[in-house]
Design a protein around this motif. Sequence first.
Motif, PDB file in Angstrom:
ATOM      1  N   GLN A 174       0.826  -1.209   0.000  1.00  0.00           N
ATOM      2  CA  GLN A 174       0.000   0.000   0.000  1.00  0.00           C
ATOM      3  C   GLN A 174       0.863   1.264   0.000  1.00  0.00           C
ATOM      4  OE1 GLN A 174      -3.351  -0.219  -0.555  1.00  0.00           O
ATOM      5  NE2 GLN A 174      -2.707  -2.355  -0.743  1.00  0.00           N
ATOM      6  N   LEU A 175       1.874   1.303   0.845  1.00  0.00           N
ATOM      7  CA  LEU A 175       2.663   2.530   0.947  1.00  0.00           C
ATOM      8  C   LEU A 175       3.584   2.739  -0.247  1.00  0.00           C
ATOM      9  CD1 LEU A 175       3.572   2.945   4.719  1.00  0.00           C
ATOM     10  CD2 LEU A 175       1.413   3.303   3.520  1.00  0.00           C
ATOM     11  N   PHE A 176       4.219   1.660  -0.715  1.00  0.00           N
ATOM     12  CA  PHE A 176       5.175   1.827  -1.815  1.00  0.00           C
ATOM     13  C   PHE A 176       4.500   1.795  -3.185  1.00  0.00           C
ATOM     14  CE2 PHE A 176       8.151   0.847   1.543  1.00  0.00           C
ATOM     15  CZ  PHE A 176       9.224   1.667   1.241  1.00  0.00           C
ATOM     16  N   ASN A 177       3.598   0.862  -3.405  1.00  0.00           N
ATOM     17  CA  ASN A 177       2.950   0.773  -4.719  1.00  0.00           C
ATOM     18  C   ASN A 177       1.793   1.752  -4.865  1.00  0.00           C
ATOM     19  OD1 ASN A 177       4.609  -1.181  -5.860  1.00  0.00           O
ATOM     20  ND2 ASN A 177       3.410  -2.874  -5.036  1.00  0.00           N
ATOM     21  N   THR A 178       0.841   1.704  -3.926  1.00  0.00           N
ATOM     22  CA  THR A 178      -0.383   2.519  -4.054  1.00  0.00           C
ATOM     23  C   THR A 178      -0.123   3.997  -3.790  1.00  0.00           C
ATOM     24  OG1 THR A 178      -1.731   0.623  -3.384  1.00  0.00           O
ATOM     25  CG2 THR A 178      -2.752   2.804  -3.245  1.00  0.00           C
ATOM     26  N   PHE A 179       0.612   4.318  -2.725  1.00  0.00           N
ATOM     27  CA  PHE A 179       0.771   5.709  -2.328  1.00  0.00           C
ATOM     28  C   PHE A 179       1.964   6.393  -3.010  1.00  0.00           C
ATOM     29  CE2 PHE A 179      -1.832   6.256   1.773  1.00  0.00           C
ATOM     30  CZ  PHE A 179      -2.752   5.299   1.379  1.00  0.00           C
ATOM     31  N   LEU A 180       3.093   5.705  -3.069  1.00  0.00           N
ATOM     32  CA  LEU A 180       4.308   6.336  -3.598  1.00  0.00           C
ATOM     33  C   LEU A 180       4.653   5.938  -5.028  1.00  0.00           C
ATOM     34  CD1 LEU A 180       6.656   6.099  -0.466  1.00  0.00           C
ATOM     35  CD2 LEU A 180       5.625   8.172  -1.424  1.00  0.00           C
ATOM     36  N   GLY A 181       4.278   4.721  -5.420  1.00  0.00           N
ATOM     37  CA  GLY A 181       4.613   4.266  -6.762  1.00  0.00           C
ATOM     38  C   GLY A 181       6.096   4.030  -6.935  1.00  0.00           C
ATOM     39  N   ILE A 182       6.728   3.451  -5.915  1.00  0.00           N
ATOM     40  CA  ILE A 182       8.166   3.185  -5.948  1.00  0.00           C
ATOM     41  C   ILE A 182       8.388   1.672  -5.919  1.00  0.00           C
ATOM     42  CG2 ILE A 182      10.352   3.459  -4.728  1.00  0.00           C
ATOM     43  CD1 ILE A 182       9.314   6.067  -3.590  1.00  0.00           C
ATOM     44  N   ALA A 183       9.223   1.184  -6.819  1.00  0.00           N
ATOM     45  CA  ALA A 183       9.492  -0.257  -6.882  1.00  0.00           C
ATOM     46  C   ALA A 183      10.293  -0.711  -5.659  1.00  0.00           C
ATOM     47  CB  ALA A 183      10.252  -0.597  -8.163  1.00  0.00           C
ATOM     48  N   PHE A 184       9.995  -1.915  -5.173  1.00  0.00           N
ATOM     49  CA  PHE A 184      10.738  -2.459  -4.040  1.00  0.00           C
ATOM     50  C   PHE A 184      10.758  -3.981  -4.118  1.00  0.00           C
ATOM     51  CE2 PHE A 184       6.381  -2.848  -2.653  1.00  0.00           C
ATOM     52  CZ  PHE A 184       6.352  -3.980  -1.863  1.00  0.00           C
ATOM     53  N   GLU A 185      11.661  -4.543  -3.349  1.00  0.00           N
ATOM     54  CA  GLU A 185      11.743  -5.993  -3.219  1.00  0.00           C
ATOM     55  C   GLU A 185      11.792  -6.317  -1.737  1.00  0.00           C
ATOM     56  OE1 GLU A 185      15.222  -9.224  -3.931  1.00  0.00           O
ATOM     57  OE2 GLU A 185      14.688  -8.019  -5.704  1.00  0.00           O
ATOM     58  N   HIS A 186      11.103  -7.374  -1.331  1.00  0.00           N
ATOM     59  CA  HIS A 186      11.033  -7.727   0.086  1.00  0.00           C
ATOM     60  C   HIS A 186      11.873  -8.961   0.379  1.00  0.00           C
ATOM     61  CE1 HIS A 186       8.958 -10.020   3.410  1.00  0.00           C
ATOM     62  NE2 HIS A 186       9.392  -8.941   4.020  1.00  0.00           N
ATOM     63  N   GLN A 187      12.657  -8.898   1.449  1.00  0.00           N
ATOM     64  CA  GLN A 187      13.465 -10.038   1.882  1.00  0.00           C
ATOM     65  C   GLN A 187      13.251 -10.293   3.368  1.00  0.00           C
ATOM     66  OE1 GLN A 187      17.539  -9.014   1.002  1.00  0.00           O
ATOM     67  NE2 GLN A 187      17.288  -9.248  -1.228  1.00  0.00           N
ATOM     68  N   VAL A 188      13.254 -11.580   3.762  1.00  0.00           N
ATOM     69  CA  VAL A 188      13.119 -11.950   5.167  1.00  0.00           C
ATOM     70  C   VAL A 188      14.500 -12.081   5.782  1.00  0.00           C
ATOM     71  CG1 VAL A 188      12.362 -13.746   6.779  1.00  0.00           C
ATOM     72  CG2 VAL A 188      10.917 -13.115   4.837  1.00  0.00           C
ATOM     73  N   ASN A 189      14.672 -11.406   6.913  1.00  0.00           N
ATOM     74  CA  ASN A 189      15.913 -11.480   7.676  1.00  0.00           C
ATOM     75  C   ASN A 189      15.540 -11.656   9.142  1.00  0.00           C
ATOM     76  OD1 ASN A 189      18.299 -11.097   9.053  1.00  0.00           O
ATOM     77  ND2 ASN A 189      18.942  -9.293   7.876  1.00  0.00           N
ATOM     78  N   GLU A 190      15.659 -12.883   9.646  1.00  0.00           N
ATOM     79  CA  GLU A 190      15.215 -13.196  11.000  1.00  0.00           C
ATOM     80  C   GLU A 190      16.119 -12.591  12.078  1.00  0.00           C
ATOM     81  OE1 GLU A 190      12.417 -14.216  11.350  1.00  0.00           O
ATOM     82  OE2 GLU A 190      11.843 -15.739   9.892  1.00  0.00           O
ATOM     83  N   GLU A 191      17.221 -12.022  11.704  1.00  0.00           N
ATOM     84  CA  GLU A 191      18.163 -11.493  12.681  1.00  0.00           C
ATOM     85  C   GLU A 191      17.859 -10.058  13.096  1.00  0.00           C
ATOM     86  OE1 GLU A 191      22.087 -11.985  11.197  1.00  0.00           O
ATOM     87  OE2 GLU A 191      21.978 -14.191  11.169  1.00  0.00           O
ATOM     88  N   ILE A 192      16.859  -9.444  12.465  1.00  0.00           N
ATOM     89  CA  ILE A 192      16.560  -8.045  12.803  1.00  0.00           C
ATOM     90  C   ILE A 192      15.175  -7.936  13.407  1.00  0.00           C
ATOM     91  CG2 ILE A 192      18.101  -7.161  11.021  1.00  0.00           C
ATOM     92  CD1 ILE A 192      15.673  -6.562   9.304  1.00  0.00           C
ATOM     93  N   ASP A 193      14.956  -6.899  14.238  1.00  0.00           N
ATOM     94  CA  ASP A 193      13.642  -6.661  14.850  1.00  0.00           C
ATOM     95  C   ASP A 193      13.081  -5.307  14.438  1.00  0.00           C
ATOM     96  OD1 ASP A 193      15.267  -4.942  16.214  1.00  0.00           O
ATOM     97  OD2 ASP A 193      14.893  -5.778  18.205  1.00  0.00           O
ATOM     98  N   CYS A 222       0.508   2.970  10.140  1.00  0.00           N
ATOM     99  CA  CYS A 222      -0.331   3.063   8.944  1.00  0.00           C
ATOM    100  C   CYS A 222      -1.241   1.836   8.826  1.00  0.00           C
ATOM    101  CB  CYS A 222       0.526   3.200   7.694  1.00  0.00           C
ATOM    102  SG  CYS A 222       1.345   4.812   7.534  1.00  0.00           S
ATOM    103  N   PHE A 223      -0.700   0.671   9.131  1.00  0.00           N
ATOM    104  CA  PHE A 223      -1.513  -0.551   9.098  1.00  0.00           C
ATOM    105  C   PHE A 223      -2.676  -0.420  10.072  1.00  0.00           C
ATOM    106  CE2 PHE A 223      -2.775  -4.707  10.607  1.00  0.00           C
ATOM    107  CZ  PHE A 223      -2.875  -5.457   9.435  1.00  0.00           C
TER     108      PHE A 223
END
Length: 466
Positions: free
Chosen positions: A20-39, A124-125
Motif C-alpha cells: 500500500q505505501l510503496f505501490n499505491t501511495f508512492l509508486g516506488i518499486a521495491f523488493e522484500h526479503q526476510v531477515n530473521e536477525e533483525i527486529d 499506517c496498518f
Amino acid sequence: MIIIQTNSICIEEKKYIFDQLFNTFLGIAFEHQVNEEIDSIRLNLENNKVIEINSEFFESFNDLEWLSKKSLPKIPLKKLVNVKLDFFEDKPSSKESIPIIFGSDKTYASKDKIFLGIDIFGSCFFMLTRYEEMVVKAKDIHGRFPAKASLAFQEGFLERPIVDEYVEILWRAIYFFCPHIIRKPFNQKTFVSCDVDFITDKGVRFPGIFKRLGGDLLIRKSLKSFFKSINLFFEISLTGKKELDPFNTFDFMMNVCDDHNLKMAFYFIPRNNKKPIDGDYDIQSSEAIDLMKRIIERKHEVGYHASYYSYNDEKETEKEVKLLKKTYKEAGGNPEDIKGGRQHFLRWETGTTENNWEYSGMEYDTTLGYAEHIGFRCGTSKEYNFYNLLERKPLKLKIRPLIVMEVSLLNKNYMNLNFSESLYRINKIKEKINEVNGNFTLLWHNSTFSDKKYKELFKESIKTNY
C-alpha cells in the motif's frame, strides 16, 4: 530498487502495508526479503545507504495475541516535533507536532543511515485496516463504531490525514539519500456523491402534509413555514409542479458538478423494508428509473446504497446489488458500470461489511467516515485496498474514505455548525489534504437543501483549490 528487510513476524501484514505505501501511495518499486536477525524494518538503498524504521507494532505479536486489547496504542501518544526532522532538505510545512501511534520520537541521521523511531508501517496498518474497530467494542444506537471511541478523536488528530503525513516522512527519508528516485505523480481528485434516501418529499403530499403542518406550528412555531408548506402542497400535489419538490435537487447538483468538470455519483437503495429509516421508494418504480435515465443521459454515476439492515448480511448485499444492476439496465445503463457505493447510515462493521462488498463484486466502498464528525477515519484521503483482519489477507475492494458529510456538519445531534463555521472547517480539511496532495470526498444528500444557504454551501464545498 529499494530492498526491504524484515523478520517473518506478521509477514502477511507487512507485505500488505509495504504494497500500500510503496505501490499505491508512492509508486516506488521495491523488493522484500526476510531477515530473521533483525527486529526492525530496514530499507537498503544504493551506495550502502540504510533507513531503519521501528517496527514496534508488528514485533509486539511475538508475545501478544492478534486483535487483543493489549496490542492497542498506549495513550497519551508521544509526539514527533518537526524540529527533529531538520536533516530533511524538504521539511514538512506544518508547524504541528506529529502524533506517534506506535514507536518513539527517537530520530537521527548520519551520512549513511537514517533511523526513524516512529513505527510508520505499523501505525499506517493500524489506521488503514481499522484495527481498533475490531478490538474496541463501542457502538452507537445504529451499531456503528463512534468517532469519540477512536484514537484519532481522543488524541486530537481526526481532522488530519495522519497516514498521508507518515508517508511524507517516509518519502523525505528516501529522497534524502536518493534524490533521483521519482515517486509517481498523483492527480488530486474531488469525489462528490449523493445518497438517494428519498426521491420525493412526502411531507408536501397527502397525507404527509398533515405531519409537516403540525411540525411547522408545534415544533418550528413558524407561521411562515406553515403557509409555505401549504403553498408547496398546492403547487406540487394539485398542479403537478414536481420541479418544486424540495427533494428534487438532482439536476441542481449535477449542474454544479458540471461547472467544475466533476462526475457526481448517486447511490440508490435497491431493497428496503418500507420503513422510514430505509427510504420509502421502490427501486423499480417509474420515478426511480426516470431519475436513473436522467443521470445516465448527463453522464454521471449510479451506484449502490446498501440498505440499513444489509451491513452484516452477505446474502442480502448480493441480492441488492443484483437488483440494482437489473434496474440500471432497464434504465438504459450498462450493469458493469455499477462499481461501488456506500452503506446506508454509514453502518459498517469491520470484519464483516468489507467481505460482503468483496463477495458481491463491488470495486470500491466509500462508507468509511464518521456520521457525527468530519475527518479522516482511515487516516488518509487516498484510495487504497482494504485488509481482512480475521483471515489476515488483502482484499481487492478499494476504500474511498469519506471525508465530509453535510449531515455531520449541520445536524444538531452531531457537530451542529452554522454556514460560516461549516465552510471554515471544510476549507481547513482541504488545506490538510492539499499539504499531502490527496483527494477530497464529499457526501451531500438531495434532501438537505431546505435552506437556500445550503445550496451556497454545497457550491463552495466542491470548489477545488489545487
